[in-house]
Motif scaffolding. Structure first.
Motif, PDB file in Angstrom:
ATOM      1  N   CYS C  45       0.162  -5.362 -10.222  1.00  0.00           N
ATOM      2  CA  CYS C  45       0.268  -4.449  -9.069  1.00  0.00           C
ATOM      3  C   CYS C  45       1.728  -4.180  -8.705  1.00  0.00           C
ATOM      4  O   CYS C  45       2.115  -3.033  -8.471  1.00  0.00           O
ATOM      5  CB  CYS C  45      -0.467  -5.032  -7.858  1.00  0.00           C
ATOM      6  N   GLU C  46       2.517  -5.231  -8.658  1.00  0.00           N
ATOM      7  CA  GLU C  46       3.923  -5.055  -8.279  1.00  0.00           C
ATOM      8  C   GLU C  46       4.691  -4.314  -9.370  1.00  0.00           C
ATOM      9  O   GLU C  46       5.581  -3.510  -9.074  1.00  0.00           O
ATOM     10  CB  GLU C  46       4.569  -6.409  -7.985  1.00  0.00           C
ATOM     11  N   ALA C  47       4.375  -4.586 -10.630  1.00  0.00           N
ATOM     12  CA  ALA C  47       4.992  -3.821 -11.718  1.00  0.00           C
ATOM     13  C   ALA C  47       4.660  -2.344 -11.561  1.00  0.00           C
ATOM     14  O   ALA C  47       5.503  -1.471 -11.811  1.00  0.00           O
ATOM     15  CB  ALA C  47       4.523  -4.336 -13.075  1.00  0.00           C
ATOM     16  N   GLY C  48       3.432  -2.052 -11.112  1.00  0.00           N
ATOM     17  CA  GLY C  48       3.039  -0.665 -10.868  1.00  0.00           C
ATOM     18  C   GLY C  48       3.860  -0.024  -9.766  1.00  0.00           C
ATOM     19  O   GLY C  48       4.257   1.143  -9.874  1.00  0.00           O
ATOM     20  N   GLU C  49       4.135  -0.777  -8.711  1.00  0.00           N
ATOM     21  CA  GLU C  49       4.955  -0.222  -7.623  1.00  0.00           C
ATOM     22  C   GLU C  49       6.392   0.015  -8.080  1.00  0.00           C
ATOM     23  O   GLU C  49       7.018   1.014  -7.725  1.00  0.00           O
ATOM     24  CB  GLU C  49       4.911  -1.156  -6.408  1.00  0.00           C
ATOM     25  N   LEU C  50       6.912  -0.915  -8.863  1.00  0.00           N
ATOM     26  CA  LEU C  50       8.245  -0.730  -9.449  1.00  0.00           C
ATOM     27  C   LEU C  50       8.265   0.523 -10.322  1.00  0.00           C
ATOM     28  O   LEU C  50       9.172   1.360 -10.231  1.00  0.00           O
ATOM     29  CB  LEU C  50       8.594  -1.979 -10.267  1.00  0.00           C
ATOM     30  N   SER C  51       7.247   0.663 -11.132  1.00  0.00           N
ATOM     31  CA  SER C  51       7.165   1.760 -12.085  1.00  0.00           C
ATOM     32  C   SER C  51       7.113   3.119 -11.382  1.00  0.00           C
ATOM     33  O   SER C  51       7.717   4.096 -11.843  1.00  0.00           O
ATOM     34  CB  SER C  51       5.910   1.556 -12.943  1.00  0.00           C
ATOM     35  N   GLN C  52       6.395   3.160 -10.274  1.00  0.00           N
ATOM     36  CA  GLN C  52       6.239   4.430  -9.543  1.00  0.00           C
ATOM     37  C   GLN C  52       7.577   4.988  -9.077  1.00  0.00           C
ATOM     38  O   GLN C  52       7.715   6.205  -8.902  1.00  0.00           O
ATOM     39  CB  GLN C  52       5.335   4.221  -8.331  1.00  0.00           C
ATOM     40  N   LEU C  54      10.162   5.263 -10.685  1.00  0.00           N
ATOM     41  CA  LEU C  54      10.816   5.992 -11.778  1.00  0.00           C
ATOM     42  C   LEU C  54       9.898   7.019 -12.439  1.00  0.00           C
ATOM     43  O   LEU C  54      10.336   7.780 -13.305  1.00  0.00           O
ATOM     44  CB  LEU C  54      11.300   4.991 -12.838  1.00  0.00           C
ATOM     45  N   LEU C  55       8.634   7.042 -12.017  1.00  0.00           N
ATOM     46  CA  LEU C  55       7.643   7.894 -12.685  1.00  0.00           C
ATOM     47  C   LEU C  55       7.998   9.385 -12.573  1.00  0.00           C
ATOM     48  O   LEU C  55       8.297   9.877 -11.484  1.00  0.00           O
ATOM     49  CB  LEU C  55       6.260   7.654 -12.067  1.00  0.00           C
ATOM     50  N   PHE C  56       7.958  10.051 -13.703  1.00  0.00           N
ATOM     51  CA  PHE C  56       8.246  11.488 -13.797  1.00  0.00           C
ATOM     52  C   PHE C  56       9.698  11.832 -13.443  1.00  0.00           C
ATOM     53  O   PHE C  56      10.014  13.004 -13.185  1.00  0.00           O
ATOM     54  CB  PHE C  56       7.288  12.311 -12.922  1.00  0.00           C
ATOM     55  N   ILE C  78      11.543  -5.273  -7.818  1.00  0.00           N
ATOM     56  CA  ILE C  78      11.915  -6.310  -8.786  1.00  0.00           C
ATOM     57  C   ILE C  78      11.698  -7.689  -8.161  1.00  0.00           C
ATOM     58  O   ILE C  78      11.150  -8.601  -8.792  1.00  0.00           O
ATOM     59  CB  ILE C  78      13.395  -6.148  -9.230  1.00  0.00           C
TER      60      ILE C  78
END
Lengths: 124, 124, 124, 124
Positions: C45-52, C54-56, C78
């Motif tokens: 879940c937290e990796a998903g929030e980090l990823s968002q 930078l998304l697009f 992080i």
């Protein structure tokens, strides 16, 4: 199951996938593993396998399409994510088509074409 | 788009989802964002949002089904994962139904019912 | 906890993080939630929030470093991934430093500089 | 690198990990792959591998701790997530200890012990 060639995105409904996945799970007595939390975890895992196929690569779409082994692998991993998504839908007795329709309506409302008409994107 | 009630898993084919997603992306000029890598990243993100709905919870299936707000939220997040999965299929010009059929055949071969007939499970 | 300024990567050991996370979890009586599976789900879940974040986006490193709000958000996400990683280490009574040393040895063996000396990369 | 036994969570600082990861990446000329987006994608992938070790299992903590092969595998996958987290910190020239301190302060403020004092948990 009949020959592959008979099935395509033009004629297969979600119900077909639901029945196939349900049968596969029940034949192995795996329903006990397919709790909502476990299935969501499995989606993370399969998304990770899909992702690894592209990690540190800068493939163009053409390079992917022309790489038969890669296309096979991507197809397999997309299918795995989809299979678990269908299993989650099965487990909770949902209607994926209805969920899709409703979410698309929300997305159209949220990202109106009047505002997002020039290739802009920002999280709302 | 017609009324929700007309669409259900009994009658909607994958082609319908593909066209709907393609139209949504093109109307916003977002095709440039929908590279394979970006879409896979988006699948990770949406899986994370789906996962958060269940994180640190011990809901039974019945508790989830009887919680209308939660069911709505889960439907929305399942739809988001599915939408990006369809967009990946669109981008690479794949056939999800065919990918599903082929992967299910491999899964049946890998997890034979003779071996997995008592509710056993282990990664192969 | 003393002032932020006293702590930096130059002088903080993993033991400090372990104690801080343990104290935080125990003060809220949250140990029961921090099962290995739940923590791993939280990492997703937290990796998903980090990823968002930078998304697009196609940020250069400089654009990220010069965007103070984004840097704050990235630092926070992080840290969230790291906090759950530390909690997993706590829960299973592991030694992260030792795990790191051993895995780096395996990585050096697997990706030998004689073979990977020209910026090549492929999954092994 | 000296003997494993010399390193433990009691005496290793984050700076050590940062230098080790930087050296590993530079020796293979892999800096070009370690863009923020790619590293975040790698974190998703490694979290997926970690997750797979527990998928569909109901291990108690004791069962995990007593399973030497599983502990080795978990240590390896935790280390992989950590290595990419450190690489992201390196790439963006961040201070993980400082990020941790600040996020823990926010978490204590958000989840106050007066409110979360009976083992309650809900997303805020």
């Amino acid at each position: 199951m009949k020959l592959n060639e008979e099935y395509s995105d033009l004629n297969v409904t979600i119900s077909f996938f639901k029945k196939e996945v349900q049968k596969f799970v029940e034949e192995r007595n795996w329903s006990k593993y397919h709790t909502p939390k476990n299935i969501v975890q499995a989606i993370h895992c399969e998304a990770g396998e899909l992702s690894q196929l592209l990690l540190f690569k800068n493939y163009s779409k053409e390079q992917i399409r022309n790489n038969q082994q890669l296309i096979t692998d991507i197809n397999d991993e997309i299918a795995d994510v989809f299979i678990y998504l269908i299993s989650l839908v099965n487990t909770l007795d949902l209607d994926l088509s209805n969920a899709f329709i409703k979410k698309m309506e929300k997305n159209r409302e949220k990202y109106k074409t009047e505002e997002f008409n020039n290739g802009k994107y920002y999280k709302k």
